[in-house]
Design a protein around this motif. Structure first.
Motif, PDB file in Angstrom:
ATOM      1  N   UNK A 154      52.735  27.838 -64.706  1.00 28.43           N
ATOM      2  CA  UNK A 154      52.076  27.518 -65.985  1.00 28.43           C
ATOM      3  C   UNK A 154      50.854  26.647 -65.744  1.00 28.43           C
ATOM      4  N   UNK A 155      50.962  25.713 -64.792  1.00 30.51           N
ATOM      5  CA  UNK A 155      49.803  24.875 -64.500  1.00 30.51           C
ATOM      6  C   UNK A 155      48.649  25.710 -63.981  1.00 30.51           C
ATOM      7  N   UNK A 198      48.878  18.418 -68.484  1.00 31.74           N
ATOM      8  CA  UNK A 198      48.242  19.565 -69.140  1.00 31.74           C
ATOM      9  C   UNK A 198      47.817  19.189 -70.547  1.00 31.74           C
ATOM     10  N   UNK A 232      62.543  25.409 -61.180  1.00 32.30           N
ATOM     11  CA  UNK A 232      61.753  24.657 -62.152  1.00 32.30           C
ATOM     12  C   UNK A 232      60.346  24.401 -61.628  1.00 32.30           C
ATOM     13  N   UNK A 233      60.273  24.040 -60.326  1.00 30.58           N
ATOM     14  CA  UNK A 233      58.961  23.753 -59.756  1.00 30.58           C
ATOM     15  C   UNK A 233      58.074  24.985 -59.789  1.00 30.58           C
ATOM     16  N   UNK A 235      71.641  22.286 -56.005  1.00 24.76           N
ATOM     17  CA  UNK A 235      70.637  21.533 -56.753  1.00 24.76           C
ATOM     18  C   UNK A 235      69.200  21.839 -56.318  1.00 24.76           C
ATOM     19  N   UNK A 236      68.910  21.924 -54.983  1.00 24.60           N
ATOM     20  CA  UNK A 236      67.528  22.240 -54.606  1.00 24.60           C
ATOM     21  C   UNK A 236      67.054  23.553 -55.188  1.00 24.60           C
ATOM     22  N   UNK A 276      58.852  14.078 -62.706  1.00 21.74           N
ATOM     23  CA  UNK A 276      57.812  14.980 -62.200  1.00 21.74           C
ATOM     24  C   UNK A 276      57.450  16.039 -63.236  1.00 21.74           C
ATOM     25  N   UNK A 321      56.875  25.481 -63.401  1.00 20.95           N
ATOM     26  CA  UNK A 321      55.821  24.507 -63.712  1.00 20.95           C
ATOM     27  C   UNK A 321      54.532  24.886 -63.011  1.00 20.95           C
ATOM     28  N   UNK A 362      47.135  17.213 -60.761  1.00 24.22           N
ATOM     29  CA  UNK A 362      48.110  18.167 -60.225  1.00 24.22           C
ATOM     30  C   UNK A 362      48.308  17.926 -58.744  1.00 24.22           C
ATOM     31  N   UNK A 421      66.074  22.961 -58.645  1.00 23.57           N
ATOM     32  CA  UNK A 421      64.808  22.229 -58.694  1.00 23.57           C
ATOM     33  C   UNK A 421      63.649  23.168 -58.397  1.00 23.57           C
ATOM     34  N   UNK A 468      65.508  13.301 -51.804  1.00 20.87           N
ATOM     35  CA  UNK A 468      66.757  14.022 -52.035  1.00 20.87           C
ATOM     36  C   UNK A 468      67.446  14.340 -50.720  1.00 20.87           C
ATOM     37  N   UNK A 483      61.788  22.632 -49.975  1.00 20.96           N
ATOM     38  CA  UNK A 483      62.961  22.369 -50.808  1.00 20.96           C
ATOM     39  C   UNK A 483      64.126  23.241 -50.416  1.00 20.96           C
ATOM     40  N   UNK A 520      63.033  13.996 -60.547  1.00 22.50           N
ATOM     41  CA  UNK A 520      62.505  15.335 -60.795  1.00 22.50           C
ATOM     42  C   UNK A 520      62.120  15.518 -62.258  1.00 22.50           C
ATOM     43  N   UNK A 569      55.724  23.562 -50.459  1.00 25.17           N
ATOM     44  CA  UNK A 569      56.685  22.657 -51.083  1.00 25.17           C
ATOM     45  C   UNK A 569      57.986  23.381 -51.368  1.00 25.17           C
TER      46      UNK A 569
END
Lengths: 82, 532
Positions: A48-49, B134, A41-42, A34-35, B126, A45, B160, A38, B174, A9, B123, A5
């Motif tokens: 942490x997940x 979580x 951030x992805x 911008x990508x 998301x 995330x 997830x 993003x 996008x 991006x 986004x 992913x």
């Protein structure tokens, strides 16, 4: 899967002659920032997940004593009958 | 500015409450909930007067920044969120498991749900959904029972995976539109020359959202997460009453966004019917009372989906109204199921008897919810079901709806067998807070039944009317299916094997992943052929 992913991006709106828009020089074609924003951030995330999922996995291993999902499923069903 | 308050206040308050280890802090949280309800009603009034309000975070241009936008639908859903959280606080304030950590998680979840309802940036949605996933899985396994460990883990992993689908989909969007703001994308949608390029992103987004809404092949995580044995009943209320609504809300928004270029209502209508039917068949065969309620959530979500996609404004508004009604009666059912389980110490419906004589007050309130969910006249379910049915009048869909309702009635006849029998001697005392919570919800059931048209008018500024003769006809159909359902249940179904032993739809993570991929391929293929 997360890596795929992220690469996807990064490829968005990228052209060969685009430059990073950091220096305020004479940049003709700036890369779309911008990508990147993003993606970072992805990634955060995603990390942490993964961390949360691993902690849950460890405690599930302690409870069930197996790492095999099908075996864990059987254990769970047995406990339901008790 | 008021929109920031919905997002920030609960999180900040939750953190402060967690840092000050005093038992009295729960009263602060309680006061905060009342404040939020008042604020959300004030916000809704402002929107009704001055139109939708909008904030772009960080003063960027609208195309690049993150927008929070509140129209009447979001405003109404925010009132619903604040209200249901308030009820949960009234219900569970004095319970033992409520410590400051729990309140922190609970308030953070509230803020995240509100952000989902407010945000228009894909986004942002998301990220918020991922974080709330979580938190929900932590709440599911809050009591650290080994079964809920499994359920929480299953919930986390499947969701997830679904959100990864969503992420890829928004990347495609996008790439095509150069923006992530839903309104801008929706406005540019008609400029798309060849709608076939939208098939893949549409299918990615919809697979993610459909798993959140628990549509047909993707629902097997839901009963486990919503009805896990050891989760506190307030958590079940939030999940089943409120959190699935985020999925439906996203479905509504994304469908609206793609509407000018790509319309797949017929496919989703079929999925909705199948979801409704499978939901009640599985609900009928359950023994565990929380499981029955969780499978009914699936079935009712099918009805909401039918309403939204059936076409025609009546059905659409009926579907949206049913979303609110479902939140009210399903919360009430889970609350009273929580009381009953804690007093009886079992969840097996065949072992619980004589609830009516032991807890008459709670039983009467529960009956209000049962009447609501089965669509009895004057209660809330009947109004929304009436609108959906009058939207799809005279077609196979109408009969499907009657069938789903019949199934709902049959399984609630099974559900209500636990009220009878027993003796009067041993009355069980129920705490005041719990009684107050179920009373408020039961009154809401009745009020939303009486004022269903008023709700639609105030939320959508669209006036609907009820045709009295039609309504009386529907009432007759209701009583006929009540009698029919009773007869069928007593005569045949009671003895059938799968009702007695229970039918399991058990998928492992691998199975869910395969069904998710199959669903994605199906939607992508269908979208490719439908798009011209």
């Amino acid at each position: 899967m997360g890596g795929g992913v992220i690469l996807f991006f990064l490829s968005i709106n990228r052209t060969a002659e685009s430059m990073p828009p950091i220096f305020s020089g004479d940049v003709v074609v700036a890369a779309d920032p911008l990508p990147q924003a993003l993606v970072i951030t992805a990634i955060v995330v995603g990390i942490s997940v993964t961390a949360v999922a691993l902690i849950m996995f460890i405690s599930m291993y302690h409870k069930f004593g197996t790492t095999n999902w099908l075996k864990a499923m059987k254990h769970r069903l047995e406990r339901e009958d008790e | 500015m008021i929109l920031y308050a919905f997002v920030l206040i609960p999180i900040i308050a939750g953190a402060v409450i967690y840092l000050i280890p005093k038992k009295q802090m729960r009263w602060v949280a309680f006061a905060l909930q009342i404040g939020l309800v008042v604020l959300s009603i004030y916000n809704f009034a402002l929107i009704r007067l001055y139109g939708p309000s909008e904030i772009v975070l960080g003063n960027f241009a609208k195309i690049a920044g993150i927008t929070l936008r509140c129209d009447t639908l979001s405003g109404a859903l925010i009132i619903l969120t604040a209200f249901i959280f308030l009820i949960c606080f009234i219900f569970g304030l004095m319970d033992k498991f409520v410590n400051n950590l729990f309140i922190f998680f609970f308030l953070t979840l509230q803020a995240l749900v509100m952000t989902i309802f407010l945000s228009r940036d894909l986004f942002n949605i998301y990220v918020v959904t991922e974080v709330s996933t979580i938190i929900v899985s932590v709440l599911i396994m809050f009591k650290k029972d080994s079964r809920s460990m499994y359920d929480g883990m299953l919930y986390l992993i499947t969701n997830i995976a679904a959100m990864t689908f969503f992420l890829i989909g928004l990347g495609f969007i996008y790439k095509i539109f150069g923006s992530l703001d839903m309104n801008i994308i929706g406005a540019r949608m008609h400029e798309i020359q060849d709608a076939k390029v939208l098939a893949v992103p549409f299918a990615f987004l919809m697979t993610g959202v459909s798993l959140k809404c628990a549509f047909l092949p993707l629902f097997s995580w839901l009963p486990k997460a919503h009805a896990t044995p050891s989760a506190p009943s307030v958590v079940s209320v939030i999940l089943s009453g409120l959190y699935v609504k985020c999925g439906i809300y996203l479905f509504i928004r994304i469908r609206e966004m793609f509407m000018p270029a790509l319309e797949m209502d017929n496919i989703f209508l079929i999925i909705g019917i199948l979801t409704g039917v499978v939901g009640f068949i599985l609900a009928m065969s359950q023994k565990d009372i929380k499981m029955i309620l969780a499978y009914h959530t699936i079935s009712q979500l099918g009805i909401v989906l039918i309403g939204i996609t059936a076409g025609g404004e009546y059905a659409y508004y009926g579907g949206v109204l049913h979303l609110f009604n479902h939140a009210v009666f399903k919360s009430l059912l889970f609350l009273s199921a929580g009381i009953i389980i804690s007093k009886y110490g079992t969840r097996d419906i065949s072992k619980i008897r004589g609830v009516f004589k032991k807890m008459p007050y709670v039983s009467i309130m529960t009956f209000a919810a049962i009447l609501g969910i089965t669509g009895a006249p004057l209660f809330n379910g009947s109004i929304s079901k009436y609108f959906i049915q009058s939207g799809v009048k005279g077609g196979i869909v109408e009969y499907a709806l009657i069938l789903i309702n019949l199934g709902t009635i049959i399984s609630f006849i099974k559900f209500s067998t636990m009220f009878f029998g027993g003796s009067v001697k041993d009355r069980i005392h129920v705490a005041f807070g719990k009684k107050a919570a179920v009373t408020i919800m039961a009154i809401m059931c009745l009020l939303m039944g009486m004022g269903g048209t008023l709700v639609i008018r105030s939320v959508f500024n669209y006036s609907v009317s009820i045709n009295m003769i039609e309504y009386i006809k529907k009432t007759a159909v209701y009583f006929a299916s009540l009698a029919g359902g009773y007869l069928v249940y007593m005569k045949y179904l009671k003895k059938m094997k799968f009702i007695k032993e229970g039918l399991e739809m058990e998928l492992s993570v691998n199975g869910i992943a395969i069904s998710m991929t199959a669903f994605f391929i199906f939607i992508a293929g269908a979208a490719y052929f439908i798009a011209i």
